[in-house]
Design a protein around this motif. Structure first.
Motif, PDB file in Angstrom:
ATOM      1  N   VAL A  53       0.895  -1.211  -0.034  1.00  0.00           N
ATOM      2  CA  VAL A  53       0.236   0.094   0.168  1.00  0.00           C
ATOM      3  C   VAL A  53       0.864   1.359   0.057  1.00  0.00           C
ATOM      4  N   GLU A  54       1.988   1.414   0.832  1.00  0.00           N
ATOM      5  CA  GLU A  54       2.874   2.509   0.801  1.00  0.00           C
ATOM      6  C   GLU A  54       3.645   2.532  -0.434  1.00  0.00           C
ATOM      7  N   GLN A  55       3.985   1.478  -1.060  1.00  0.00           N
ATOM      8  CA  GLN A  55       4.487   1.513  -2.341  1.00  0.00           C
ATOM      9  C   GLN A  55       3.596   2.124  -3.315  1.00  0.00           C
ATOM     10  N   LEU A  56       2.312   1.946  -3.462  1.00  0.00           N
ATOM     11  CA  LEU A  56       1.343   2.192  -4.252  1.00  0.00           C
ATOM     12  C   LEU A  56       1.131   3.814  -4.021  1.00  0.00           C
ATOM     13  N   ARG A  57       1.076   4.169  -2.803  1.00  0.00           N
ATOM     14  CA  ARG A  57       0.921   5.497  -2.533  1.00  0.00           C
ATOM     15  C   ARG A  57       2.068   6.423  -2.992  1.00  0.00           C
ATOM     16  N   LYS A  58       3.391   5.812  -2.798  1.00  0.00           N
ATOM     17  CA  LYS A  58       4.672   6.672  -3.562  1.00  0.00           C
ATOM     18  C   LYS A  58       4.432   6.688  -5.017  1.00  0.00           C
ATOM     19  N   ALA A  59       3.890   5.719  -5.740  1.00  0.00           N
ATOM     20  CA  ALA A  59       3.521   5.719  -7.331  1.00  0.00           C
ATOM     21  C   ALA A  59       2.447   6.698  -7.406  1.00  0.00           C
ATOM     22  N   ASP A  70     -10.987   5.288  16.310  1.00  0.00           N
ATOM     23  CA  ASP A  70     -11.926   4.230  17.043  1.00  0.00           C
ATOM     24  C   ASP A  70     -11.202   4.139  18.345  1.00  0.00           C
ATOM     25  N   THR A  71     -12.071   4.266  19.337  1.00  0.00           N
ATOM     26  CA  THR A  71     -11.722   4.161  20.814  1.00  0.00           C
ATOM     27  C   THR A  71     -11.094   2.686  21.031  1.00  0.00           C
ATOM     28  N   GLN A  72     -11.698   1.723  20.260  1.00  0.00           N
ATOM     29  CA  GLN A  72     -11.360   0.499  20.739  1.00  0.00           C
ATOM     30  C   GLN A  72     -10.428  -0.117  19.751  1.00  0.00           C
ATOM     31  N   ARG A  73      -9.930   0.600  18.506  1.00  0.00           N
ATOM     32  CA  ARG A  73      -8.729   0.172  17.712  1.00  0.00           C
ATOM     33  C   ARG A  73      -7.798   1.227  17.461  1.00  0.00           C
ATOM     34  N   PRO A  74      -6.629   0.995  17.041  1.00  0.00           N
ATOM     35  CA  PRO A  74      -5.806   1.951  16.808  1.00  0.00           C
ATOM     36  C   PRO A  74      -6.015   2.700  15.548  1.00  0.00           C
ATOM     37  N   GLU A  75      -5.546   3.825  15.284  1.00  0.00           N
ATOM     38  CA  GLU A  75      -5.755   4.789  14.222  1.00  0.00           C
ATOM     39  C   GLU A  75      -5.500   4.027  12.980  1.00  0.00           C
ATOM     40  N   ARG A  76      -6.560   4.302  11.913  1.00  0.00           N
ATOM     41  CA  ARG A  76      -6.231   3.550  10.709  1.00  0.00           C
ATOM     42  C   ARG A  76      -6.591   4.633   9.583  1.00  0.00           C
ATOM     43  N   THR A  77      -5.565   4.428   8.332  1.00  0.00           N
ATOM     44  CA  THR A  77      -5.711   5.419   7.323  1.00  0.00           C
ATOM     45  C   THR A  77      -6.579   4.715   6.497  1.00  0.00           C
ATOM     46  N   VAL A  78      -7.404   5.229   5.697  1.00  0.00           N
ATOM     47  CA  VAL A  78      -8.200   4.713   4.794  1.00  0.00           C
ATOM     48  C   VAL A  78      -7.480   5.478   3.334  1.00  0.00           C
ATOM     49  N   TYR A  79      -7.531   4.381   2.309  1.00  0.00           N
ATOM     50  CA  TYR A  79      -6.865   4.843   1.214  1.00  0.00           C
ATOM     51  C   TYR A  79      -8.256   4.777  -0.025  1.00  0.00           C
ATOM     52  N   ALA A  80      -7.765   5.561  -0.950  1.00  0.00           N
ATOM     53  CA  ALA A  80      -8.644   5.486  -2.256  1.00  0.00           C
ATOM     54  C   ALA A  80      -7.852   5.298  -3.385  1.00  0.00           C
ATOM     55  N   LEU A  81      -8.423   4.932  -4.389  1.00  0.00           N
ATOM     56  CA  LEU A  81      -7.634   4.693  -5.742  1.00  0.00           C
ATOM     57  C   LEU A  81      -7.816   6.112  -6.335  1.00  0.00           C
ATOM     58  N   THR A  82      -6.521   6.480  -7.107  1.00  0.00           N
ATOM     59  CA  THR A  82      -6.341   7.620  -7.531  1.00  0.00           C
ATOM     60  C   THR A  82      -6.626   7.380  -9.202  1.00  0.00           C
ATOM     61  N   GLU A  83      -6.993   8.623 -10.066  1.00  0.00           N
ATOM     62  CA  GLU A  83      -7.086   8.045 -11.185  1.00  0.00           C
ATOM     63  C   GLU A  83      -6.070   7.383 -12.038  1.00  0.00           C
ATOM     64  N   GLU A  84      -4.937   7.841 -11.623  1.00  0.00           N
ATOM     65  CA  GLU A  84      -3.425   7.053 -12.159  1.00  0.00           C
ATOM     66  C   GLU A  84      -3.469   5.616 -11.632  1.00  0.00           C
ATOM     67  N   GLY A  85      -4.004   5.521 -10.494  1.00  0.00           N
ATOM     68  CA  GLY A  85      -4.175   3.884  -9.980  1.00  0.00           C
ATOM     69  C   GLY A  85      -5.317   3.142 -10.852  1.00  0.00           C
ATOM     70  N   ARG A  86      -6.498   3.866 -11.305  1.00  0.00           N
ATOM     71  CA  ARG A  86      -7.417   2.990 -11.896  1.00  0.00           C
ATOM     72  C   ARG A  86      -7.015   2.876 -13.193  1.00  0.00           C
ATOM     73  N   ALA A  87      -6.263   3.661 -13.929  1.00  0.00           N
ATOM     74  CA  ALA A  87      -5.509   3.344 -15.377  1.00  0.00           C
ATOM     75  C   ALA A  87      -4.614   2.317 -15.212  1.00  0.00           C
ATOM     76  N   GLU A  88      -3.882   2.214 -14.218  1.00  0.00           N
ATOM     77  CA  GLU A  88      -2.752   1.298 -14.041  1.00  0.00           C
ATOM     78  C   GLU A  88      -3.510  -0.190 -13.875  1.00  0.00           C
ATOM     79  N   LEU A  89      -4.668  -0.243 -13.012  1.00  0.00           N
ATOM     80  CA  LEU A  89      -5.215  -1.410 -12.670  1.00  0.00           C
ATOM     81  C   LEU A  89      -5.742  -1.990 -14.128  1.00  0.00           C
ATOM     82  N   TYR A  90      -6.538  -1.279 -14.924  1.00  0.00           N
ATOM     83  CA  TYR A  90      -7.165  -1.715 -16.047  1.00  0.00           C
ATOM     84  C   TYR A  90      -5.859  -1.893 -17.249  1.00  0.00           C
ATOM     85  N   ASP A  91      -4.993  -1.249 -17.197  1.00  0.00           N
ATOM     86  CA  ASP A  91      -3.632  -1.591 -18.237  1.00  0.00           C
ATOM     87  C   ASP A  91      -3.252  -2.810 -17.894  1.00  0.00           C
ATOM     88  N   TRP A  92      -3.120  -3.003 -16.622  1.00  0.00           N
ATOM     89  CA  TRP A  92      -1.961  -4.322 -15.866  1.00  0.00           C
ATOM     90  C   TRP A  92      -3.049  -5.466 -16.116  1.00  0.00           C
TER      91      TRP A  92
END
Length: 198
Positions: A53-59, A70-92
């Motif tokens: 996920v970190e490699q994809l973020r850097k790319a 959330d009080t019961q869980r550690p802090e969590r980062t939510v990730y979303a697909l970028t337009e470049e990521g969507r293009a990479e997904l379909y191309d790949w």
């Protein structure tokens, strides 16, 4: 010819595919990959998932959308697909589906060096392999049957059908190979070859 990708790990492709449905945090991605049975086709650990996920973020293929506290869980980062990521997904995906690539399976390595084993031993080991292949194939058939009976659409079972097709082809190949190894002519040829090298 395969393209050189910024992030070439198959796990990255699975992450992009999961994020194409909706934004989520890595823990949720891992849970869904397991839930959908993708962990049978893609080898990963929790730490490797976070690393990808970190490699994809850097790319630039995914971006942080929000941090959930959330009080019961550690802090969590939510990730979303970028337009470049969507293009990479379909191309790949288009590349993987349309263009056959040479892979290096371990069994292929063993077959290329099979002559180092005596014919009788090689045949006995291959029979053990056949028993394991039979058990795995039956397990897949049961999984597919159960999924179909539960109403799972065939498109969500194609990787299992593919695995079954590969196993059945390997079963036929190994059965023929065992028969060939048991031929007296092969044993004579094998013995003559190794005697000439002593």
């Amino acid at each position: 010819m395969a393209k050189r990708r910024k992030v070439a790990n198959p796990l990255a492709l699975a992450v992009l595919a999961e994020l194409s449905a909706e934004p989520m945090h890595p823990y949720e991605m891992g849970r869904r990959l397991q839930e959908h049975g993708k962990d049978r086709d893609i080898k990963y650990t929790r730490s490797s998932l976070y690393m990808v996920v970190e490699q994809l973020r850097k790319a630039g293929f995914v971006a942080e959308q929000e941090t959930v506290r959330d009080t019961q869980r550690p802090e969590r980062t939510v990730y979303a697909l970028t337009e470049e990521g969507r293009a990479e997904l379909y191309d790949w995906m288009r590349e993987l589906v349309a263009e056959p690539q040479h892979e290096y399976p371990r069994f292929g390595v063993a077959l290329s060096l099979l002559a180092v084993l005596e014919p009788a031993e090689a045949a006995a080991l291959l029979e053990r392999r056949l028993a394991a292949l039979d058990a795995t194939a039956e397990e897949i058939r049961a999984t597919v049957r159960g999924a179909k009976e539960s109403g799972v659409a065939w498109i969500f079972l194609i990787e299992e059908e593919y695995r079954l097709g590969q196993l059945e082809a390997e079963q036929r190949f190994v059965t023929g190979l065992v028969e060939s190894l048991r031929q007296p002519e092969y044993s004579r040829t094998w013995q003559e070859f190794f005697r000439s090298r002593e």
